[in-house]
Structure formats: C-alpha cells, structure tokens
Design an enzyme around this catalytic site. Structure first.
Site, mmCIF file in Angstrom:
data_model
loop_
_atom_site.group_PDB
_atom_site.id
_atom_site.type_symbol
_atom_site.label_atom_id
_atom_site.label_comp_id
_atom_site.label_asym_id
_atom_site.label_seq_id
_atom_site.Cartn_x
_atom_site.Cartn_y
_atom_site.Cartn_z
ATOM 1 N N SER A 126 0.814 -1.212 0.000
ATOM 2 C CA SER A 126 0.000 0.000 0.000
ATOM 3 C C SER A 126 0.850 1.266 0.000
ATOM 4 C CB SER A 126 -0.958 -0.043 1.192
ATOM 5 O OG SER A 126 -1.940 0.960 1.099
ATOM 6 N N ASP A 159 10.105 5.770 -10.123
ATOM 7 C CA ASP A 159 9.734 6.464 -11.358
ATOM 8 C C ASP A 159 10.546 7.733 -11.559
ATOM 9 O OD1 ASP A 159 7.913 4.509 -11.905
ATOM 10 O OD2 ASP A 159 6.159 5.637 -11.223
ATOM 11 N N LYS A 191 -0.832 -4.198 -3.260
ATOM 12 C CA LYS A 191 -2.095 -3.590 -2.833
ATOM 13 C C LYS A 191 -2.169 -2.175 -3.399
ATOM 14 C CE LYS A 191 -4.736 -2.117 1.238
ATOM 15 N NZ LYS A 191 -4.723 -0.677 0.922
#
Length: 711
Positions: A471, A482, A497
């Site tokens: 999560s 990224d 998740k």
C-alpha cells in the site's frame, strides 16, 4: 487531503453524528438486521467496485463463513453442513430482506457442537496415549471431510489431541536428557510420567481455548458473519466492531490513553504481560510483568469492581481511560504474592514499536543513515499530531547534523497507512511534482503532488522492500523509482495492494440510536496509480535489485488473496526524472553482480525453497519413534542453513546522540535498540544497501552536502 468521494460518502464523513444523510430509513428493531441493512447500503453506494449481491455472491459468503466457524472441522458434522447448505443460494435474498436466519441457525448449531466437544476432549485426555501404535494424522484440514458420526468426531479429536501431546512429550524427553547430561546424578522421569505431564499441557491449552470462547458473545460471532459478507467485495473491506475500531486507531496512531500495560487473560485472571516503556505503569515502577489485576476502582467511585473472570475486553475498558484521570488497581504481586492497591494517573501512552527509528553506520570512512519505518502512522483525529512524515523529517535533520552521506529507508514488512504521509515523505526527497494518482469509480483522476519546491535530502537514497511492503510503502517506492530518485532493493515484487480505504463511522447514519456503538466499516473507495500511470494492484513494485528472502516462495501477496480488484493503468502524470545521480544504471548493475555472487543469498534462497517443501508436507506419524526420527531428519537438514542466522557483517550500527542521552533513564529503549543494531549487523540486505550508497555518484555533490531547508 482532497478526496473525490461520491457526494453521499463525503457528506457522511463530514457531517455530525446526529444527522441523517439519506431518505432511506434504518429503523429495524433488531440491531443485527439494522447492521446488515446499513452496511450493505454503504457498500453498494460507496465501494469502488461494488459487487452484485446474487447467488454467486451468496455461495462465496456461505463457504467463507463455514470455514471461519470451524476451520479445523472438529465441531460441525456433515449433517450440520447439509442443513446449512439449504442457504447457499439464499444469503443474498436474506441480505436484501434484512433476514439473518442462516446466521441464527449456524450460530446456534456451532454453540451446541462446541459444548459437546467440551466433554469430548476432557474424556479423551483422561486416558493415556499409546505412542507405539502405527497411525498418522493429516493436518491439512481443507482436505478433510466433515465427520458423519459421533464415533468419527471422537476419532478426529483423539488424533488431534494425541498429536499435540506427542509434540510436547518429545520436547519433555529432550529436556530430561539435557538435564541428565548437565547433571549425571539427575534421575530421568519415566515415559509414563512424561506422557501424563504432556497430556496435562494439552488439557490446559484446551481449557484456555474454552475460557476464551466462553467470553465471546453473540455479537462477536455476528461480526465474523458480517466480515464474511463485506470481504466478498475485496480483501481490504472489513467491518470493525467498536473495540476493533479502537485497536485499529491505536495501530494507526501508535497512541492510547491508559496506564501503559499489555494484558492477557489466563483462566479467570487478568495478567500483565508487558509494561510499556514510558507509560504511567512504567514510571511508577510498581507494576511488573506477571502481576495479576484483581479489582479496578475509578477516581469517582467508592468501591472497586472485581475483574476476576471478566471478559478481557471489558476489563481493558475499565482500566484504560482519559489522560489525567486516576485509576486504582488491586494487584496480586507475582514475586511476593502480596495484595496491593496501586493508584496510577492515566496518560497518553506511545507504542514505541509503531514509530520510525534511526541509526547510523560507518563504511570506508563515510557515515550513512538508516531509517526503519514500520508503518505510515498518523492520528486519525488530528493529522498535525505526531505522524510518520514529521518524525522522518526530524530524523533526517538529525542525521544531517551528523554529516551522513547516504540514507537507507527500510520499508520491509511495512503494510501501509496514511496516503497523506506518503506525499509528505516523498516531498522530502524531490523538489516538487506528482507523487501518486488517485481515482474513484466514475470520477476523474486526482493527482496528489508535492508542491513545496524545497527539499530536505538530495543525497544518495536506497529503499529496502520485501513481499510484505504494501500500500503506502508501494506508493513511496514506486514514486522514488519512477523519478529515478532511489534504488529499490528487495523482493521480486512488493505485496501488490493498489487500493485506498477509508474508515466510515456507521453511527453517523442514524438520527436516533438505541443500540449503542455500531462500529465502523473500512471501505475500499479508490485505486491509486504510479506517476507513470501503472497500477501497483497485484503487480506491486518490482525491485531494481532483486534479492531472495524467506518469503520468496510463499503465497502472501495481493494476488494470492480472495476477491482482489484487477490490475489496470491510466495516463501518466507529468513529471521529470531526477538528475542528481551519475550513471545510476551502472550502480544497479554492480549491485546485481554482487548479489548474484553472494553465497549468503544463495543459501537463503535454498533455505526458502526447503521451508516451502516442508510446509507442504501435512502428514505426520503418531508413533513416537517414527515421529522423532522424522523430526531429527528435518533438524539435521535444517543445520545446513544455520549459517543463515549466523551471518555477520563488519558493519557496526549506533544510535544518534539524542537517543544515547535517553538511554540513561530508559534502559528498556536501550535494550531494544541494542537488539535492533545486532540484527542490522547480521542483515545481508542492509549490508548491500550500504554498499550501494557507498558507490552511488552524485552530480554537483560539493554544492549539495546535502539540501538545506527551513526547519
């Protein structure tokens, strides 16, 4: 943080509890039926991907509740299940009609069967077991059928009890042999004596189990049924009964108001199992582990209330209370056996294990910082209270004061928490830009951004993850990956998740409520996406440097759960990659090469495969000689992997000066940190993280040293 909830849900969260939020009336005279009606309405209106409540849904609820009632299949008979099966396709109709006949029948039957089993296990354990017989037991209860007769039920219990006793019997024989080895004059107990003692241990264990179940009330079982319903929507939607909601709040904030002691019920006694460092009980130095609390008196009461035999939850409710209030405990001391009255002033108690902890390590003349974050904690009532982001900011400032040249953020086993803390923490490492994209069903996406152009740390950054990083951990790791801001080291992928939950207070739906606290619903309302547009749902975050660990071959991810939402992707957000590193790919390639040659990691992977194989073998002999031989064989095989635990690095970890100062008065904290530092010194993953930090090359490093911020 702005949220794009459906209007109905947004109103519900923001409005006062005395208000009514819909023209629909929840006025059924039964609390259970009211809960069913209320929860299913909220699910259908607010869930990100609400399921159709139909016959297929009904069958899934039926199977899940059946398994939850009797997971080891030692209470219910095949005839009971056949009776229940009439409701397989009717639960959806019952939900729509606010009926709970299936629950009533199953609950009543289970209670009757558990009472029958109470006499059964006592009768079986009254007679010795013969460990020379040749028989086996299969502990994979999913593969077992329900029994058809009382004789079969007795046989199932006999084997399960015999297996439990056999395990204890073997342990006791080993202990006797060790005593004889240490003292040649020691007289070893006979097998008859040891078998009797082992049976008594099994009996005590079952008695304690029944003590626990005797404390359960109808509403506890109904909560299990409710969760069998709501978890069909997705694995992270769940119902919190009032006390479960309290525990959830404590787990998220790391704080509670009370005396600062963990309690356990054993037989009829409420016993202190731990005194929490820094709390009122710890400061008083009058309570200790093993003390038994007999009575509780509030400051405005004349007489104490006995809690002997009371439900643990009820006893806890009496003992905890608002900060500044007094409570007097009548305690039987563990060591002296004396009875004492101890008065404590309740306070806010912080659960230290919840919070981030920081260390330093030196390698090749350079200092590096290590921050371990167990979860993204926050106060659900007031975000400005202590939270993960504010703590990490303080720790980075402290590390900068010590002139560290790189930072490891350890997110292993971090199951998530507050979405806002993720954005705030990520903002410490980049100048500005999007961190995560969030989408509600039928709504346009929302991009959550770090809008502060200043940053706290622009030095080398490594993030450690594993299969249990979930999560919020995945959001942070994904964003840093990224942006090419950090190198991610860990498992092949994280948990997977990619959904957002919000906790909905069910009491806010009712104008008049005569039933007391109805609890809350943790509801999946959104999905989140990386800034590159991909979802972490099911796929997780794939590490830049993949290393094996103990979970490598265990099915523990989102993809292994029931009813997970699917993976998808959306358009990427606009962001610019970090340009602070020189040849990041080369650093990653060097790390991969080191890891591929690391004999410790090869052994860890081999051990993980072996553990997986052992876990799939569910057949055990109930003959002592055969069982003992199989255990000895496994023990010999396991010795091959002893070096996994014995591994030591040449790195030494130390606390920051402010914490060293605290050790003079808080010896418990000192001991915890010493244990943590010892584990870090044998942590091959942390060792590689430090190696990577040492080899990462920075642009304009002399101008950095490292980013300043207005503190």
């Amino acid at each position: 943080m702005k949220r794009n909830f459906k209007v109905l849900i947004m109103l519900m969260v923001m409005a006062a509890s005395a208000c009514s939020f819909t023209t629909k009336k929840f006025d059924d005279p039964s609390k259970d039926k009211l809960l069913i009606d209320l929860i299913t309405y909220v699910l259908n209106q607010g869930h990100y991907d609400a399921r159709e409540i139909d016959d297929e849904f009904s069958r899934e609820v039926y199977m899940d509740f059946l398994e939850a009632m009797d997971p080891s299949k030692r209470f219910l008979y095949a005839s009971d299940v056949e009776k229940f099966s009439e409701y397989q396709d009717l639960i959806d109709d019952e939900i729509k009609n606010k009926e709970i006949e299936f629950f009533n029948i199953s609950y009543s039957t289970l209670n009757d069967r558990m009472e029958e089993a109470r006499g059964l296990y006592k009768d079986i354990l009254a007679q010795p077991f013969d460990f020379t017989e040749q028989e086996t037991i299969n502990t994979d209860y999913d593969e077992l059928d329900y029994v058809s007769s009382k004789e079969e039920m007795r046989e199932r219990w006999r084997k399960q009890l015999k297996f439990s006793t056999l395990i204890t019997f073997r342990d006791k024989k080993e202990q006797e042999e060790q005593k004889k080895e240490n003292d040649p004059d020691y007289e070893i107990k006979s097998d008859t004596e040891l078998e009797k003692e082992a049976r008594e241990v099994t009996l005590e264990t079952l008695d304690e189990y029944y003590d626990f179940t005797d404390d359960l009330e109808r509403e506890d079982y109904f909560s299990v049924y409710i969760n069998a319903v709501v978890e069909e929507f997705d694995p992270h939607t769940s119902y919190f009964a009032p006390q479960d909601k309290d525990r959830f709040d404590i787990s998220m904030s790391g704080k509670l108001e009370g005396i600062g002691a963990r309690l356990q019920k054993k037989s009829d006694n409420i016993t202190i199992t731990e005194v929490i460092s820094g709390g009122p009980a710890w400061r008083s130095e009058e309570l200790e582990e093993g003390d038994v609390i007999l009575k509780v008196k509030q400051e405005d009461e004349d007489a104490p209330v006995s809690i002997v035999g009371m439900r643990l939850n009820d006893a806890v409710d009496l003992i905890k209370g608002p900060k500044g209030t007094e409570v007097t405990l009548t305690v039987r001391k563990k060591l002296m056996g004396s009875i004492e009255d101890i008065t404590l002033t309740r306070d806010v108690v912080e659960i230290e294990e919840t919070y981030a902890k920081t260390s330093m390590v030196e390698k090749d003349g350079k200092k590096f910082g290590v921050i371990n974050l167990p979860k993204f904690y926050f106060n659900m009532e007031d975000y400005e209270e202590r939270n993960a982001a504010s703590d990490i900011k303080k720790d980075i400032i402290r590390l900068k004061e010590q002139n560290v040249e790189g930072l490891v953020l350890d997110l292993r086993n971090n199951g998530g928490g507050s979405l806002k803390t993720v954005v705030d923490i990520a903002g410490l490492f980049i100048e500005e830009g999007p961190i995560v994209q969030v989408k509600s069903n039928g709504e346009r996406k929302e991009v959550l951004e770090d809008e502060d152009p200043e940053l706290l740390w622009d030095g080398p950054l490594v993030i450690l993850v594993n299969e249990l990083s979930a999560s919020a951990s995945e959001i942070l790791a994904a964003a840093m990956q990224d942006y090419k801001r950090a190198i991610i080291i860990g498992s092949k992928q994280t948990y997977g998740k990619g959904t957002v939950q919000n906790v909905i207070d069910l009491n806010r739906w009712l104008r008049n409520n005569d039933y007391g606290d109805l609890g809350a619903l943790k509801l999946t309302t959104q999905k989140f996406y990386r800034v590159n547009g991909g979802s972490t749902q099911l796929e997780g975050v794939k590490s830049d440097v993949v290393v094996p660990d103990r979970y490598s071959f265990v099915d523990i991810g989102e993809k292994d759960q029931e009813n997970p939402l699917p993976w998808d992707k959306i358009d990427p957000a606009k962001y610019e990659e970090w340009n602070g590193y020189v040849d990041l790919n080369e650093t990653i390639a060097q790390s991969k090469q080191r890891m591929s040659e690391n004999t410790q990691l090869k052994l860890i992977e081999e051990n993980a495969k072996w553990i997986k194989e052992q876990s799939e073998d569910n057949n055990y002999s109930l003959n002592f000689e055969d069982y003992s031989a199989s255990i000895e064989q496994r023990t010999e095989q396991a010795k091959k992997y002893d070096s996994v635990r014995d591994y030591e690095t040449d790195l030494t970890y130390m606390s920051l000066p402010y914490e060293e100062d605290a050790f003079t008065t808080d010896t418990a904290l000192k001991e915890k940190r010493e244990r943590w530092h010892k584990s870090l010194s044998s942590d091959v993953y942390m060792e590689e993280a430090v190696n990577v930090l040492s080899s990462m090359k920075m642009n304009n490093i002399e101008n950095s040293k490292y980013a300043n911020i207005k503190d």
